[in-house]
Design a protein around this motif. Sequence first.
Motif, PDB file in Angstrom:
ATOM      1  N   LYS A  40     -35.779  18.638 -36.109  1.00 42.36           N
ATOM      2  CA  LYS A  40     -35.198  17.610 -35.231  1.00 42.36           C
ATOM      3  C   LYS A  40     -35.486  17.864 -33.757  1.00 42.36           C
ATOM      4  O   LYS A  40     -35.349  16.966 -32.932  1.00 42.36           O
ATOM      5  N   THR A  49     -36.259  10.666 -30.277  1.00 44.54           N
ATOM      6  CA  THR A  49     -35.334  11.634 -30.857  1.00 44.54           C
ATOM      7  C   THR A  49     -35.425  11.488 -32.369  1.00 44.54           C
ATOM      8  O   THR A  49     -35.732  10.407 -32.886  1.00 44.54           O
ATOM      9  N   GLU A  51     -33.564  12.067 -36.071  1.00 43.94           N
ATOM     10  CA  GLU A  51     -32.357  12.296 -36.857  1.00 43.94           C
ATOM     11  C   GLU A  51     -32.820  12.590 -38.281  1.00 43.94           C
ATOM     12  O   GLU A  51     -33.582  11.816 -38.867  1.00 43.94           O
ATOM     13  N   TYR A  65     -36.348  10.879 -42.336  1.00 41.06           N
ATOM     14  CA  TYR A  65     -35.936  10.993 -40.943  1.00 41.06           C
ATOM     15  C   TYR A  65     -36.045   9.652 -40.223  1.00 41.06           C
ATOM     16  O   TYR A  65     -36.775   8.766 -40.627  1.00 41.06           O
ATOM     17  N   CYS A  66     -35.303   9.572 -39.125  1.00 37.58           N
ATOM     18  CA  CYS A  66     -35.331   8.404 -38.259  1.00 37.58           C
ATOM     19  C   CYS A  66     -35.857   8.831 -36.893  1.00 37.58           C
ATOM     20  O   CYS A  66     -35.378   9.810 -36.317  1.00 37.58           O
ATOM     21  N   ARG A  68     -36.084   7.604 -33.097  1.00 39.68           N
ATOM     22  CA  ARG A  68     -35.408   6.635 -32.242  1.00 39.68           C
ATOM     23  C   ARG A  68     -35.977   6.707 -30.829  1.00 39.68           C
ATOM     24  O   ARG A  68     -35.991   7.772 -30.207  1.00 39.68           O
ATOM     25  N   GLU A  74     -35.712   1.890 -33.756  1.00 38.60           N
ATOM     26  CA  GLU A  74     -35.802   2.919 -34.790  1.00 38.60           C
ATOM     27  C   GLU A  74     -36.972   2.668 -35.723  1.00 38.60           C
ATOM     28  O   GLU A  74     -37.283   1.519 -36.048  1.00 38.60           O
TER      29      GLU A  74
END
Length: 173
Positions: A40, A49, A51, A65-66, A68, A74
């Motif tokens: 992360k 970023t 997540e 994972y996301c 952003r 997203e």
Amino acid sequence: MTESQSTNSNPEEGKLVISRTFNALRELVFKVWTESKHLKHWWGPKGMTIEVAKLDLRPGGIFHYCMRAPDGHEMWGKFVYQEIVAPEKIVFLNSFSDTEGNTIRPPFSSEFPLEVRNVVTFTELNGQTTLTLQGGPHNATAAEHEFFKGMFDSMQQGFGGTFDQLDAYLAKI
């Protein structure tokens, strides 16, 4: 600090090949590729970023994972692990996904392959680790292979930024 970086492509096979040497032991570089608490902090494009929704490090397991953007946009992605040989190699299928982890087309093109098979190897020499990523379309059409090859420059820049973040992160931990 990075000792060296090379990027090249193998157009005969349609694979993207990127190598980078890090001033860190192989076990540490492998660890930051395989644990969510580390991923992360460096995975993904600069400015995004990350997540981690799920990380199940085993053949058949996933890293979901996301990514952003600062404006809140997203994009979701995932790895489906095929082979893990600690601390030498990770093989995974990489794709864009929805929030539930279903494989989807990327938002930027309907011609980008649904899945890209990546082989990441880690070799150590004199306390430094050379990471080599080789990636290419998996179960793709001829048009998807051609589109992928046309994106080599963009992908090299993207991975260059991601590996810059990895380099900076390794220097901090």
